[in-house]
Design a protein around this motif. Sequence first.
Motif, PDB file in Angstrom:
ATOM      1  N   ASN A 183      13.912   1.297  -1.867  1.00 26.07           N
ATOM      2  CA  ASN A 183      12.878   1.747  -1.160  1.00 26.07           C
ATOM      3  C   ASN A 183      12.007   2.596  -0.517  1.00 26.07           C
ATOM      4  O   ASN A 183      11.611   3.462  -1.053  1.00 26.07           O
ATOM      5  CB  ASN A 183      12.470  -0.123  -0.019  1.00 26.07           C
ATOM      6  CG  ASN A 183      11.842  -1.311  -0.753  1.00 26.07           C
ATOM      7  OD1 ASN A 183      11.344  -1.133  -2.015  1.00 26.07           O
ATOM      8  ND2 ASN A 183      12.029  -2.078   0.192  1.00 26.07           N
ATOM      9  N   ALA A 211       9.217   5.504  -1.754  1.00 19.53           N
ATOM     10  CA  ALA A 211       8.135   5.075  -1.538  1.00 19.53           C
ATOM     11  C   ALA A 211       6.903   6.113  -1.784  1.00 19.53           C
ATOM     12  O   ALA A 211       6.274   6.474  -1.390  1.00 19.53           O
ATOM     13  CB  ALA A 211       8.345   5.069   0.031  1.00 19.53           C
ATOM     14  N   ASN A 255       4.376   5.477  -3.918  1.00 22.14           N
ATOM     15  CA  ASN A 255       3.745   4.518  -3.006  1.00 22.14           C
ATOM     16  C   ASN A 255       4.457   3.141  -3.860  1.00 22.14           C
ATOM     17  O   ASN A 255       3.677   2.179  -4.520  1.00 22.14           O
ATOM     18  CB  ASN A 255       2.358   4.314  -3.661  1.00 22.14           C
ATOM     19  CG  ASN A 255       1.738   5.861  -2.602  1.00 22.14           C
ATOM     20  OD1 ASN A 255       2.006   5.616  -1.202  1.00 22.14           O
ATOM     21  ND2 ASN A 255       0.814   6.753  -3.426  1.00 22.14           N
ATOM     22  N   GLN A 271       7.541   0.047  -4.262  1.00 26.51           N
ATOM     23  CA  GLN A 271       8.889  -0.618  -3.723  1.00 26.51           C
ATOM     24  C   GLN A 271       9.626  -1.349  -4.674  1.00 26.51           C
ATOM     25  O   GLN A 271       8.804  -1.591  -5.758  1.00 26.51           O
ATOM     26  CB  GLN A 271       8.351  -1.428  -2.919  1.00 26.51           C
ATOM     27  CG  GLN A 271       7.730  -1.142  -1.625  1.00 26.51           C
ATOM     28  CD  GLN A 271       6.725  -2.392  -0.228  1.00 26.51           C
ATOM     29  OE1 GLN A 271       7.628  -3.167  -0.446  1.00 26.51           O
ATOM     30  NE2 GLN A 271       7.418  -1.886   1.300  1.00 26.51           N
TER      31      GLN A 271
END
Length: 222
Positions: A31, A35, A38, A40
Motif C-alpha cells: 500500500n 500510494a 493513488n 491500494q
Amino acid sequence: MADIVKLKLANQKYDADLLNNTHSNFIRNCNNKLASINMQISDFKTKDGNFEFTLDTATILIQLEELSVKHNLNKIKKESYDSVDSTVMGKYFVILEELIKSHFNGKEKEMYLLKINALKIEVEINKEKYNIISNLFLGNNKQDYLLMLEKDLAKIIVEIYSVKKYPYLSDMDRVSLLHDLYENLTEVVSNHFSVIKIANDFRNSADVQYREMTIEQIITDY
C-alpha cells in the motif's frame, strides 16, 4: 493474498504466527508503494471482492513489496527531487508498469499506466530542473538562491503544465498555452538579456563608478 505471502516465504520454514505477521506487513508495504499512484492493494480485487492473481502478477507484486524505495518516495512527497535516486526510481517504475500490465485490462489498465507515466515525468522534470538551477550560482549563498528560484521561477514554469496536477488538459491545450507563454516571455527575456550584457560590461569597466553601480540602477537607467 495469503497465497502470495506463502510464495514469498516458500524458501523459509514458517509457522502460523510468521505467516500472519508477514501477511499484514506485506499488505502495508504494498500500500505504501502503491500510494504514489493513488492505489491500494484492495484495487486488485475482482468485482466479487476476491483476490485472483496469476503467478506472474504475484511474482511482480513480491518484487514491488521487497523493493527498497521508501526513502525516495518520501523525498518525492517533500518535493526533494534533487536527492531522489534515479536508478532506484527507474526500477520502481518498471515494476509498477509490469504489475499493472499483468493484472489489469482496458480502461483500468490505461488509467493506472497514465498515472505512473505522470509521476515518472514529474520526477524527471523536477530533477532536471534542480540540476539546471544548481548550476546558476557559485559561492556560499548558492542554496539561498536555489530555494528562491525553486519557489518563484522554475516551479511556476514546471507546475503550470504538470500532467499530474492538470491531467485533463489535452495535448493541444498544453501546446497552445506554452506557445502563448513563449511569445510573452520572448520580449521580456530579450530586454532582460540586454540588461545582463550591460551589467556584465559595467562590472568589467575600468571606471569605478560603473563597477559599483547597483543592478537596480542599471535596470532603471539602461
